[in-house]
Design an enzyme around this catalytic site. Structure first.
Site, mmCIF file in Angstrom:
data_model
loop_
_atom_site.group_PDB
_atom_site.id
_atom_site.type_symbol
_atom_site.label_atom_id
_atom_site.label_comp_id
_atom_site.label_asym_id
_atom_site.label_seq_id
_atom_site.Cartn_x
_atom_site.Cartn_y
_atom_site.Cartn_z
ATOM 1 C CG HIS A 64 -1.748 -1.177 1.429
ATOM 2 N ND1 HIS A 64 -3.084 -1.177 1.100
ATOM 3 C CD2 HIS A 64 -1.491 -2.416 1.910
ATOM 4 C CE1 HIS A 64 -3.616 -2.363 1.364
ATOM 5 N NE2 HIS A 64 -2.658 -3.141 1.868
ATOM 6 C CG PHE A 65 3.808 2.055 -2.490
ATOM 7 C CD1 PHE A 65 4.265 1.495 -1.305
ATOM 8 C CD2 PHE A 65 4.445 1.681 -3.665
ATOM 9 C CE1 PHE A 65 5.324 0.584 -1.278
ATOM 10 C CE2 PHE A 65 5.513 0.782 -3.655
ATOM 11 C CZ PHE A 65 5.950 0.232 -2.459
ATOM 12 C CG ASN A 96 -6.227 0.361 0.860
ATOM 13 O OD1 ASN A 96 -5.238 0.196 0.139
ATOM 14 N ND2 ASN A 96 -6.210 0.123 2.152
ATOM 15 C CG HIS A 181 -8.837 -7.900 4.006
ATOM 16 N ND1 HIS A 181 -7.793 -7.149 4.500
ATOM 17 C CD2 HIS A 181 -9.555 -8.270 5.094
ATOM 18 C CE1 HIS A 181 -7.882 -7.059 5.816
ATOM 19 N NE2 HIS A 181 -8.951 -7.722 6.202
ATOM 20 C CG HIS A 235 -3.656 -10.267 4.778
ATOM 21 N ND1 HIS A 235 -4.954 -10.656 4.692
ATOM 22 C CD2 HIS A 235 -3.627 -8.953 4.446
ATOM 23 C CE1 HIS A 235 -5.682 -9.620 4.321
ATOM 24 N NE2 HIS A 235 -4.911 -8.582 4.161
ATOM 25 C CG ASP A 306 -0.982 -6.094 4.355
ATOM 26 O OD1 ASP A 306 -1.236 -5.109 3.629
ATOM 27 O OD2 ASP A 306 -1.751 -6.495 5.246
HETATM 28 O O1 DOR Z 1 -3.772 -3.775 8.517
HETATM 29 C C1 DOR Z 1 -4.135 -3.469 7.394
HETATM 30 N N1 DOR Z 1 -3.776 -2.293 6.848
HETATM 31 N N2 DOR Z 1 -4.929 -4.295 6.715
HETATM 32 C C2 DOR Z 1 -5.532 -3.908 5.580
HETATM 33 O O2 DOR Z 1 -6.303 -4.663 5.051
HETATM 34 C C3 DOR Z 1 -5.311 -2.572 5.011
HETATM 35 C C4 DOR Z 1 -4.033 -2.034 5.468
HETATM 36 C C5 DOR Z 1 -3.910 -0.553 5.203
HETATM 37 O O3 DOR Z 1 -4.132 -0.137 4.057
HETATM 38 O O4 DOR Z 1 -3.614 0.201 6.126
HETATM 39 ZN ZN ZN Z 2 -3.095 -5.076 2.534
#
Ligand code: DOR
Ligand code: ZN
Length: 442
Positions: A64-65, A96, A181, A235, A306
């Site tokens: 997630h960047f 997201n 997820h 995960h 992740d």
């Molecule tokens: O812990 C998490 N953080 N699980 C996720 O599914 C999303 C991720 C995030 O984007 O912060």
């Molecule tokens: Zn994730």
């Protein structure tokens, strides 16, 4: 006369599909062009790597960047800098962000942002919503699309596909890999009080308990079976899910994270507090042992980090208003090589989980193995080097890692992306990353 190769790597041990080989690697342009004993005069340049091991470039298929929308946590530049410092050559990034990646325009925007700023090759998942199902088929064919992401339970951001009927429509509307997820939203809502009343992150694996994960994974497998569509379960964190998944290898591939393999409840919550808070949660030794067994038995296909950075200030909010997520793209390789050195998996299995596995699951073209004609993406490591993970080595904008202070054995020394050295001994060079290609799309 022009030499046969632009660059030849010599004196290293090379992990090829044949196993460990003491061979040279000849690179011409962006690709591997020769393997074996290559003549001295055959190359323009030589890189001598005595004592080092050359692995196929590590593909982190779960990062997630945060760009656009949350670039105070991370952006594509800092995220991919962290990646190459950690020996990662390709990343697949999650949708997201804000706005979430749910349309052709959103995908195009991410690709444009990555252009000239990304140090790794990359592709972006498109998020499924109740509103974009009709378009998913077109979206997943676009250049730079890694596949489709579904959140069955709420996590960071607003993406959510709660009900079976919608999930079935998503699977029917798509052809590429759908990554999921799997946490059951209704149970999450019903149990949130637990987290609020305990007010400490040690409640996290009780709120989002094994049954929350198992229920969602079972629902997912039922729909996968009904539609004949294979899914990728992200995960995976519980013994119970792995037991079910091991009986449905024809329907689902499996990801685990280095943090679920490395950290244990309740100690992680006592030591790191909300800095160990992620979804699905880090759990106790019973689940950890099951994850390692699944790694050994081949039930796990992929290790993804992740990488989910949040700032220190955000993480310091009182639980459960603290956000979930742990950075990890830079520590994936060192942590897992340390596990290799501790005898928990072989180096061959590491390569299977971090290069061959993601290439196979996502259909990435020309990556994932050291073979003639493949992209010259190489992760060059020192299996003997003992090194402390230091804060000043971390490039993520979030500025922390739960693994700070940990001493590991096994360290990335050189990262090569399509024939170009992008990292050598912690020095990073030009951001030459571009979008990865996938079988069956242009
Ligand atoms: O812990 C998490 N953080 N699980 C996720 O599914 C999303 C991720 C995030 O984007 O912060
Ligand atoms: Zn994730």
């Amino acid at each position: 006369m022009k030499a046969e190769f632009d660059l030849v790597l010599r004196d290293a041990i090379v992990m090829t599909p044949n196993g460990r080989e003491a061979i040279d690697i000849g690179i011409r342009g962006e690709r591997i062009a020769g393997l074996g004993s290559l003549a001295e005069e055959s190359s323009e340049k030589t890189l001598r790597l005595p004592g080092l091991t050359v692995l196929p470039g590590v593909i982190d298929s779960h990062v997630h960047f945060r760009e656009p929308g949350f670039i105070h946590k991370e952006d594509i530049e800092t995220g991919t800098q962290a990646a190459v410092l950690g020996g990662v050559t390709t990343v697949l990034e999650m949708p997201n962000t804000s706005p979430p990646t749910t349309s052709a325009g959103d995908l195009q925007d991410k690709l444009a942002r990555a252009h000239g700023r990304a140090y790794t090759d990359h592709a972006f998942f498109v998020g499924a919503t109740v509103d974009n199902i009709e378009e998913l088929f077109k979206l997943e064919q676009l250049r730079g699309c890694a596949g489709v992401k579904v959140f069955m339970g709420s996590s960071t951001g607003s993406l959510l596909v709660e009900d079976d009927a919608t999930l079935e429509r998503v699977l029917m509307a798509t052809q590429r890999r759908v990554v999921v997820h799997a946490e059951h939203e209704l149970r999450l809502k019903a149990r949130k009080r637990k987290a609020e009343s305990m007010g400490h992150p040690r409640a996290h694996p009780e709120w989002r308990d094994w049954e929350t994960a198992l229920t969602a994974t079972k629902r997912l497998l039922a729909i996968a079976s009904k539609t004949g569509r294979c899914v990728h379960v992200l995960h995976v964190s519980t013994a119970e899910e792995l037991e079910v998944l091991s009986r449905h290898r024809d329907l689902a591939t499996v990801e685990v994270t280095p943090q679920h393999l490395t950290l244990r409840a309740p100690e992680c919550y006592e030591k790191h507090g909300t800095f160990a808070q992620m979804n699905p949660p880090l759990r106790d030794g019973k689940h950890g042992d099951a994850l390692w067994k699944a790694v050994r038995e081949g039930v796990v296909d992929v290790i993804g980090s992740d990488h989910a950075p949040h700032t220190i200030d955000e993480k310091k909010r009182p639980y459960p208003s603290s956000p979930s997520g742990i950075p990890g793209v830079q520590t994936l390789v060192p942590l897992m090589l340390d596990h290799v050195n501790a005898g928990r998996l072989t180096l061959e299995r590491f390569v299977d989980l971090t290069s061959a596995g993601p290439a196979r699951v996502f259909g990435i073209s020309g990556k994932g193995r050291i073979a003639v004609g493949y992209d010259a993406d190489l992760t060059i490591v020192d299996m003997n080097k003992k090194q402390r993970i230091e804060q000043n080595w971390l490039a993520s904008r979030c500025g922390w890692s739960p693994f700070e202070g940990k001493i590991v054995q096994g360290w990335p020394r050189v990262t090569i992306v399509r024939g170009r050295v992008v990292m050598r001994d912690n020095q990073i060079h030009v951001p030459i990353g571009r979008s990865a290609r996938f079988c069956g799309t242009l």
